[in-house]
Design a protein around this motif. Structure first.
Motif, PDB file in Angstrom:
ATOM      1  N   MET A  26      36.456  36.661  43.685  1.00  0.00           N
ATOM      2  CA  MET A  26      35.402  35.902  43.034  1.00  0.00           C
ATOM      3  C   MET A  26      35.303  34.520  43.661  1.00  0.00           C
ATOM      4  SD  MET A  26      36.902  34.681  39.338  1.00  0.00           S
ATOM      5  CE  MET A  26      35.298  34.192  38.839  1.00  0.00           C
ATOM      6  N   ARG A  27      34.125  33.982  43.592  1.00  0.00           N
ATOM      7  CA  ARG A  27      33.896  32.655  44.140  1.00  0.00           C
ATOM      8  C   ARG A  27      34.257  31.605  43.105  1.00  0.00           C
ATOM      9  NH1 ARG A  27      28.445  32.070  47.458  1.00  0.00           N
ATOM     10  NH2 ARG A  27      29.468  30.090  47.787  1.00  0.00           N
ATOM     11  N   PRO A  28      34.932  30.558  43.526  1.00  0.00           N
ATOM     12  CA  PRO A  28      35.146  29.447  42.604  1.00  0.00           C
ATOM     13  C   PRO A  28      33.837  28.695  42.401  1.00  0.00           C
ATOM     14  CG  PRO A  28      36.165  29.004  44.740  1.00  0.00           C
ATOM     15  CD  PRO A  28      35.586  30.385  44.806  1.00  0.00           C
ATOM     16  N   GLY A  29      33.737  28.011  41.291  1.00  0.00           N
ATOM     17  CA  GLY A  29      32.545  27.228  40.993  1.00  0.00           C
ATOM     18  C   GLY A  29      32.063  27.496  39.585  1.00  0.00           C
ATOM     19  N   LEU A  30      30.788  27.243  39.351  1.00  0.00           N
ATOM     20  CA  LEU A  30      30.195  27.396  38.033  1.00  0.00           C
ATOM     21  C   LEU A  30      29.766  28.845  37.810  1.00  0.00           C
ATOM     22  CD1 LEU A  30      29.249  25.896  35.473  1.00  0.00           C
ATOM     23  CD2 LEU A  30      27.028  25.630  36.593  1.00  0.00           C
ATOM     24  N   TRP A  31      30.260  29.414  36.698  1.00  0.00           N
ATOM     25  CA  TRP A  31      29.925  30.778  36.314  1.00  0.00           C
ATOM     26  C   TRP A  31      29.232  30.769  34.967  1.00  0.00           C
ATOM     27  CZ3 TRP A  31      31.105  35.727  38.360  1.00  0.00           C
ATOM     28  CH2 TRP A  31      31.707  35.687  39.622  1.00  0.00           C
ATOM     29  N   GLU A  32      28.248  31.648  34.823  1.00  0.00           N
ATOM     30  CA  GLU A  32      27.611  31.882  33.528  1.00  0.00           C
ATOM     31  C   GLU A  32      28.171  33.194  32.988  1.00  0.00           C
ATOM     32  OE1 GLU A  32      23.158  31.460  32.341  1.00  0.00           O
ATOM     33  OE2 GLU A  32      23.492  33.540  32.986  1.00  0.00           O
ATOM     34  N   ILE A  33      28.768  33.123  31.791  1.00  0.00           N
ATOM     35  CA  ILE A  33      29.400  34.289  31.174  1.00  0.00           C
ATOM     36  C   ILE A  33      28.602  34.639  29.916  1.00  0.00           C
ATOM     37  CG2 ILE A  33      31.526  35.249  30.233  1.00  0.00           C
ATOM     38  CD1 ILE A  33      31.802  34.265  33.145  1.00  0.00           C
ATOM     39  N   THR A  34      28.183  35.885  29.801  1.00  0.00           N
ATOM     40  CA  THR A  34      27.416  36.339  28.643  1.00  0.00           C
ATOM     41  C   THR A  34      28.161  37.476  27.955  1.00  0.00           C
ATOM     42  OG1 THR A  34      25.345  35.748  29.734  1.00  0.00           O
ATOM     43  CG2 THR A  34      25.191  37.269  27.869  1.00  0.00           C
ATOM     44  N   THR A  35      28.335  37.323  26.642  1.00  0.00           N
ATOM     45  CA  THR A  35      28.982  38.341  25.819  1.00  0.00           C
ATOM     46  C   THR A  35      27.951  38.871  24.831  1.00  0.00           C
ATOM     47  OG1 THR A  35      31.094  37.190  25.979  1.00  0.00           O
ATOM     48  CG2 THR A  35      30.859  38.798  24.195  1.00  0.00           C
ATOM     49  N   THR A  36      27.802  40.188  24.751  1.00  0.00           N
ATOM     50  CA  THR A  36      26.875  40.798  23.797  1.00  0.00           C
ATOM     51  C   THR A  36      27.641  41.784  22.924  1.00  0.00           C
ATOM     52  OG1 THR A  36      26.280  42.561  25.352  1.00  0.00           O
ATOM     53  CG2 THR A  36      24.866  40.613  25.343  1.00  0.00           C
TER      54      THR A  36
END
Length: 175
Positions: A26-36
């Motif tokens: 995985m790339r380091p940096g800003l990630w958007e995580i979505t949980t449904t």
């Protein structure tokens, strides 16, 4: 229902940590995580003042509830290079939710682990998995069965993560 939703939100902090389990995948940096989840879909039925009360209660337990819309909770997470290289979820999230990760496994692009929650708010166990499509996208799922605030809980959540930027901007990595 409010106690159960709060418990799911507390346990939902675990799926966020799925983003960290990839070893050099995985790339380091800003990630958007979505949980449904089906339970998160019920959040829209909670009056705003009661939802604020739940958010404040979760914050007292060290968990920031991300915005919930249309049955999905979305948050931004800053992943450092060191975090991206870890083979198991960082203890930050397990400690904040009162749960611990156990038995991490890695096969190809799939990462799995068990988690156990044993605290006055939430007790029970579950499993989590994350599959990386590439270094910038993953999907996953958690299953949890236990007791939350005295109410039985059997719930699952689907998780997705996508890399947004090498620069985390104002989002700080977990301490």
């Amino acid at each position: 229902m409010h106690k159960t939703l709060l418990a799911l939100v507390l346990v939902s902090a675990l799926p966020v940590s799925a983003a960290y389990s990839a070893e050099n995948d995985m790339r380091p940096g800003l990630w958007e995580i979505t949980t449904t989840s089906d339970l998160l879909k019920l959040a829209s039925q909670i009056p705003p003042d009661q939802m604020q009360m739940l958010m404040n209660l979760a914050k007292q337990h060290g968990v920031d509830i991300p915005p919930i819309q249309n049955g999905a909770a979305t948050s931004n997470v800053c992943v450092t290079r060191k975090m991206a290289d870890q083979k198991i979820p960082p203890s930050f999230y397990q400690n904040k939710s009162g749960c611990t990760a156990q038995n991490p496994t890695h096969a190809g692009n799939k990462y799995t682990w068990d988690f156990v929650c044993a605290n006055p708010r939430v007790s029970g166990n579950g499993t989590a998995q994350a599959v990386f499509a590439n270094p910038e996208n993953f999907t996953g799922r958690t299953e949890f069965e236990g007791v939350a605030q005295g109410a039985p809980v059997k719930e699952h959540a689907d998780i997705s993560g996508r890399w947004m930027s090498a620069d985390c901007g104002t989002v700080k990595p977990p301490q």
